[in-house]
Each structure stands twice: as structure tokens, then as C-alpha cells.
Write a protein that holds these residues in place. Structure first.
Motif, mmCIF file in Angstrom:
data_model
loop_
_atom_site.group_PDB
_atom_site.id
_atom_site.type_symbol
_atom_site.label_atom_id
_atom_site.label_comp_id
_atom_site.label_asym_id
_atom_site.label_seq_id
_atom_site.Cartn_x
_atom_site.Cartn_y
_atom_site.Cartn_z
ATOM 1 N N GLU A 142 -3.106 10.444 -6.864
ATOM 2 C CA GLU A 142 -2.733 11.459 -7.854
ATOM 3 C C GLU A 142 -2.692 10.805 -9.237
ATOM 4 O O GLU A 142 -1.763 10.060 -9.559
ATOM 5 C CB GLU A 142 -1.370 12.065 -7.525
ATOM 6 N N SER A 143 -3.681 11.084 -10.047
ATOM 7 C CA SER A 143 -3.741 10.472 -11.378
ATOM 8 C C SER A 143 -2.602 11.005 -12.241
ATOM 9 O O SER A 143 -2.265 12.189 -12.193
ATOM 10 C CB SER A 143 -5.079 10.776 -12.042
ATOM 11 N N SER A 197 -1.557 6.132 -11.384
ATOM 12 C CA SER A 197 -1.762 6.954 -10.197
ATOM 13 C C SER A 197 -0.911 6.472 -9.022
ATOM 14 O O SER A 197 -0.554 5.298 -8.927
ATOM 15 C CB SER A 197 -3.238 6.945 -9.791
#
Length: 290
Positions: free
Chosen positions: A54-55, A50
């Protein structure tokens, strides 16, 4: 070189990886200004993909390699820190000519796992670091007083410090005092006194400190924190949060401290908010070289 080319070489001609390392043009660790600007890319091997919440931001390997190649091609970037999968691809791409290279050694403490504190040596070995002509090896040293796995990590790290020193290679130690929160997640304590404690423990690892360097976070009261060591130190960028200008300002101030020799930054430069990797890298280089 495309991803297809890299896969074809790995499938049909894997010996070319060793040949690429053997033929690579090398350089001395420090140039005349005594500074280093290193790009880090060892996060994926620990399952940490990430960026800014935001993975999966680092999941696309083609995209990561392109960003790394862009960063390494910028003037003033000295080299890279990574695991074998990433570094072998970069060597095949010719992106490591005349660059400093650090191999990432303990990646066993997978992010989010129940065994995260058991940071075993699952990455580069000292023997491979020497054979490939790397400049050193990096270790993550998360010290958790409530987890018995910590002492095994410290023992293995001390052994690696000695072996690297015997080969006249840098042992880059990245220490933290770590705890688990109520949900069981590992958290690194970034207050000045915790960082000072982590430095004191890490710099005492091994029978010699001749080749020991530190990789340290930028924290409050950094001038006082850096009084805890005489080891050459590089500052880490970490997973960036908030306004990049605030991050740059903290780096700029920290780089004025005598024992700080430069930056090791990955996600903050490879995945800037505006997507302009070259500009982000140039900004960091300007601070290091100033």
C-alpha cells in the motif's frame, strides 16, 4: 500533544526541542535480561512509505506519531530507532522518557532513485547522537559489487563506527548484499550465503569493533548464518508479507539463537493487518522477553 502544538513549538519555540532532549530521563542500554525490543521509524526519510504494497501507508505523520506513541507506551518496549524529524516530535511528546534511542545516520540512498546505492550520511551525526544522549547510531550497509558508490558508503560507515566507539556509543550496522534487477530496482539478496557474506564485510568495518552491533534479516538457515558473528544482533522485521502468524513464528524460532538479543521492528508492528498496534507490539514483546 497535537500536530498543531508540535508545529507551533517548532515555529515559535524551536529551542524547546533541545530542552526536551536535555531533560529526558535516560536508562542503561541493556536491562537484566540482556534483551532489546526496539521500534523502527526511519523508513520515511528514505522515501519508503509503503506497507504491504500500500503506497503512502506511512505518509500521514500524525497517524505515524500516534502509532509510535502507542507502541512505545507498551510494557517491555525498550526504545526507538528513527531520524531527527520523528525523534524530535517524540521527545516533545514525552514519549521517550526512560527509553533507548538510536539515531538513523545514512538516509541518502532514496528508495527507487538512480543513486540509491550512494547511501550518504544525511541523518544523525555522531556529534548529535552524543549531544542528545542517544545510545547509538544505525547505518544501512547495502553492498553492491557492481556499483562503485558502495566503497564510499563503506568508508563513511567505517569512520562512523570509529567515532561512535570513541564516544562509547553503539554502531548498529544493517548489511545486505544488494543487486539491481532487470528493471533497475535494488533488491537485497536474502539467501543464507549472501547474508553471511554481508555480515563478514560489515563486522570488519572500522579500527575497533568494541561497540559494533548488527541488525539482520530473518532468513533460512539462520542458525548457520548467526555462526558468522560474535556481535550482539537484533533481528529486523522488514515490510511484512503474508500471514502475520508466519512472521511471528519465524521471529520466535530466531530469538532462541544465543547471539540474537532482540528485535528492531517497524512497519510489521506499527501497521498490522487488523490495525491493533498494541496487540501486535505485545505479541512481539512476549517473544523477546520469553
Amino acid at each position: 500533544m497535537t500536530m498543531t502544538d508540535l508545529t507551533e513549538i517548532r515555529a515559535r519555540h524551536p529551542h524547546r526541542i533541545a530542552e526536551a532532549w536535555a531533560a529526558r530521563r535516560r536508562r542503561r542500554l541493556l536491562e537484566d535480561d540482556g534483551r532489546l525490543m526496539i521500534v523502527a521509524a526511519d523508513h520515511p526519510a528514505r522515501g519508503a512509505l509503503s506497507v504491504r504494497g500500500e503506497s503512502g501507508a506511512m505518509a500521514n505523520r500524525r497517524d505515524l506519531l500516534e502509532r509510535l506513541a502507542t507502541a512505545l507506551a507498551r510494557p517491555g518496549v525498550d526504545g526507538v530507532l528513527g531520524t531527527a524529524d520523528v525523534l524530535d516530535d517524540l521527545a516533545l511528546m514525552g514519549a521517550l522518557e526512560g527509553k533507548v534511542v538510536f539515531g538513523s545516520m545514512n538516509r541518502g540512498g532514496l528508495a527507487g532513485s538512480t543513486f540509491e546505492m550512494d547511501d550518504r550520511m544525511t541523518g544523525h551525526t555522531v556529534e548529535e547522537i552524543v549531544a542528545r544522549g542517544f545510545d547509538g547510531g544505525k547505518m544501512l550497509n547495502r553492498i553492491c559489487f557492481d556499483d562503485p558508490a558502495t566503497v564510499s558508503m563503506l568508508e563513511r560507515s567505517a569512520q562512523a563506527v570509529d567515532a561512535l566507539a570513541a564516544a562509547q556509543k553503539v554502531a548498529m550496522l544493517e548489511p545486505f548484499i544488494s543487486v539491481r534487477d532487470d528493471a533497475g530496482r535494488v533488491k537485497n539478496l536474502l539467501d543464507p550465503d549472501s547474508v553471511i557474506s554481508s555480515i563478514a564485510i560489515a563486522e570488519g568495518l572500522g579500527a575497533t569493533s568494541a561497540y559494533t552491533w548488527l541488525k539482520l534479516p530473518v532468513v533460512d538457515e539462520l542458525e548457520r548464518v548467526m555462526e558468522a558473528t560474535t556481535m550482539p544482533s537484533l533481528l529486523l522485521g522488514g515490510d511484512p508479507q503474508g500471514d502475520p502468524e508466519d512472521t511471528y513464528a519465524s521471529w520466535r524460532k530466531a530469538l532462541e539463537i544465543d547471539t540474537v538479543r532482540g528485535l528492531i521492528v517497524g512497519r510489521a508492528l506499527l501497521y498490522p493487518p487488523d490495525g491493533d498496534v498494541a496487540s501486535a507490539v505485545d505479541t512481539a514483546v512476549g517473544m523477546v522477553r520469553a
